[in-house]
Enzyme design. Structure first.
Site, PDB file in Angstrom:
ATOM      1  N   SER A 107       3.535  -2.151  10.349  1.00  0.00           N
ATOM      2  CA  SER A 107       4.984  -2.223  10.570  1.00  0.00           C
ATOM      3  C   SER A 107       5.592  -3.568  10.162  1.00  0.00           C
ATOM      4  CB  SER A 107       5.337  -1.875  12.023  1.00  0.00           C
ATOM      5  OG  SER A 107       4.957  -0.536  12.296  1.00  0.00           O
ATOM      6  N   GLU A 122      -5.339  -4.895  10.808  1.00  0.00           N
ATOM      7  CA  GLU A 122      -4.356  -3.824  10.995  1.00  0.00           C
ATOM      8  C   GLU A 122      -4.621  -3.114  12.312  1.00  0.00           C
ATOM      9  OE1 GLU A 122      -2.376  -2.430   7.113  1.00  0.00           O
ATOM     10  OE2 GLU A 122      -3.866  -1.006   7.780  1.00  0.00           O
ATOM     11  N   GLU A 167      -6.636   4.944   8.174  1.00  0.00           N
ATOM     12  CA  GLU A 167      -6.222   6.317   7.846  1.00  0.00           C
ATOM     13  C   GLU A 167      -7.346   7.055   7.117  1.00  0.00           C
ATOM     14  OE1 GLU A 167      -2.562   5.440   5.837  1.00  0.00           O
ATOM     15  OE2 GLU A 167      -1.574   4.964   7.726  1.00  0.00           O
ATOM     16  N   ASN A 187       0.869  -1.179   0.000  1.00  0.00           N
ATOM     17  CA  ASN A 187       0.000   0.000   0.000  1.00  0.00           C
ATOM     18  C   ASN A 187       0.906   1.228   0.000  1.00  0.00           C
ATOM     19  OD1 ASN A 187      -1.838   2.026   0.421  1.00  0.00           O
ATOM     20  ND2 ASN A 187      -2.404   1.406   2.501  1.00  0.00           N
ATOM     21  N   TRP A 188       1.002   1.870  -1.149  1.00  0.00           N
ATOM     22  CA  TRP A 188       1.912   3.014  -1.254  1.00  0.00           C
ATOM     23  C   TRP A 188       1.407   4.233  -0.494  1.00  0.00           C
ATOM     24  CZ3 TRP A 188       3.424   3.414  -7.180  1.00  0.00           C
ATOM     25  CH2 TRP A 188       4.195   2.293  -7.513  1.00  0.00           C
ATOM     26  N   LYS A 189       0.129   4.214  -0.122  1.00  0.00           N
ATOM     27  CA  LYS A 189      -0.495   5.395   0.509  1.00  0.00           C
ATOM     28  C   LYS A 189      -0.272   6.616  -0.398  1.00  0.00           C
ATOM     29  CE  LYS A 189      -0.153   3.063   4.882  1.00  0.00           C
ATOM     30  NZ  LYS A 189      -0.043   3.097   6.320  1.00  0.00           N
ATOM     31  N   GLY A 236       2.610   2.325  11.016  1.00  0.00           N
ATOM     32  CA  GLY A 236       3.551   3.434  10.926  1.00  0.00           C
ATOM     33  C   GLY A 236       4.340   3.694  12.191  1.00  0.00           C
ATOM     34  N   HIS A 269      -9.466   1.478   5.188  1.00  0.00           N
ATOM     35  CA  HIS A 269      -8.200   1.673   5.908  1.00  0.00           C
ATOM     36  C   HIS A 269      -8.412   2.679   7.038  1.00  0.00           C
ATOM     37  CE1 HIS A 269      -4.065   2.539   6.870  1.00  0.00           C
ATOM     38  NE2 HIS A 269      -3.699   1.498   6.139  1.00  0.00           N
TER      39      HIS A 269
HETATM   40  O1  LIG Z   1      -1.624  -0.365   4.664  1.00  0.00           O
HETATM   41  C1  LIG Z   1      -0.595  -0.544   5.309  1.00  0.00           C
HETATM   42  C2  LIG Z   1      -0.555  -0.347   6.715  1.00  0.00           C
HETATM   43  O2  LIG Z   1      -1.239   0.783   7.124  1.00  0.00           O
HETATM   44  C3  LIG Z   1       0.780  -0.520   7.367  1.00  0.00           C
HETATM   45  O3  LIG Z   1       1.624   0.573   7.150  1.00  0.00           O
HETATM   46  P1  LIG Z   1       3.144   0.436   7.668  1.00  0.00           P
HETATM   47  O4  LIG Z   1       3.633  -0.856   7.089  1.00  0.00           O
HETATM   48  O5  LIG Z   1       3.833   1.625   7.119  1.00  0.00           O
HETATM   49  O6  LIG Z   1       3.083   0.387   9.151  1.00  0.00           O
END
Ligand SMILES: O=C[C@H](O)COP(=O)(O)O
Length: 250
Positions: free
Chosen positions: A211, A167, A97, A9-11, A173, A95
């Protein structure tokens, strides 16, 4: 045995230039024969670029959100049919976020989940508790409620051929991943909750996110109910993501 899946997931990260080197490296590094489903979820504007670089690779691609409507006057939204035109086959839904920052309700998330499934793509539903909820010992109750809205609206069978990403919000993060035992306990709880439908039992994948990195991936993926990972930061580095994908070859 369920085939494992690793989703990057590149966000809201990337640029045409940085994506190019990342996608080229992934397409070169990941062997066609890897026995793992691998997915990259890029920001909308980069879906065409992602498709261009990955179409001849074993890696699939997808989006990080979608509209709950098919089309119409919904400024700023992107529909399932638009995603399909760019070859997307997965969509991350709910998600934390997004649900926190944009107050996305469980009903909205459930509708999006159904829309993605109906369009023939695979929804990746994110569930998970906050730190306060874990410390209060109500994490299973919280995750259960997140699933119940979808079950009440569409029935348990909607989870056939889908992905649930556990998650924990406190692990995203933070470099504080859940322990393999914590992840296993929640994954087992989710699987048991959805165990009355035999098709769902066979096809549902439950992956862990929060993470994940090259150092902890193998231990997490070795747990019996952990079918892979949803990877944020480490998916932005080709070597780290490749290493995590290989950790799922078990
Ligand atoms: O979508 C991925 C997650 O929110 C995990 O993010 P992270 O691997 O940067 O903690």
């Amino acid at each position: 045995m369920r085939r494992k899946i690793v989703v990057g997931n590149w966000k809201m990260n990337g640029s045409l230039a940085s994506n190019e080197s990342l996608l080229k490296a992934l397409a070169e590094k990941i062997p066609q024969t890897i026995p793992v489903d691998i997915v990259v979820c890029a920001p909308y504007p980069y879906l065409f670029q992602t498709q261009s670089y990955l179409k001849n690779s074993p890696i699939r691609w997808g989006a990080q959100n979608v509209a709950k409507f098919e089309s119409g006057a919904f400024t700023g939204e992107v529909s399932v049919s638009m995603l399909k035109e760019f070859g997307a086959s997965y969509v991350i839904i709910g998600h934390s976020e997004r649900s926190t920052a944009y107050c996305e309700s469980d009903e909205n998330i459930a509708t999006k989940f159904m829309m993605v499934k109906k369009a023939g793509m695979t929804p990746i539903l994110c569930v998970g508790e906050t730190l306060i909820e874990r410390e209060a010992g109500i994490m299973e109750k919280v995750v259960s409620k997140q699933l119940d809205t979808i079950i009440e609206m569409y029935g348990e069978e909607i989870f056939d051929e889908t992905v649930i990403a556990y998650e924990p919000v406190w692990a995203i993060g933070t470099n504080l991943a859940a322990s393999p035992e914590q992840a296993q306990a929640m994954h087992q709880f989710i699987r048991e909750k959805l165990s009355s439908n035999t098709k769902v039992v066979k096809s549902l994948k439950i992956i862990y996110g929060g993470s994940v990195n090259p150092q902890n991936a193998l231990q997490l993926f070795s747990m019996p109910d952990v079918d892979g990972g949803l990877v944020g930061r480490a998916s932005l580095n080709a070597s780290d993501f490749e290493s995590i994908c290989h950790s799922a070859e078990i």
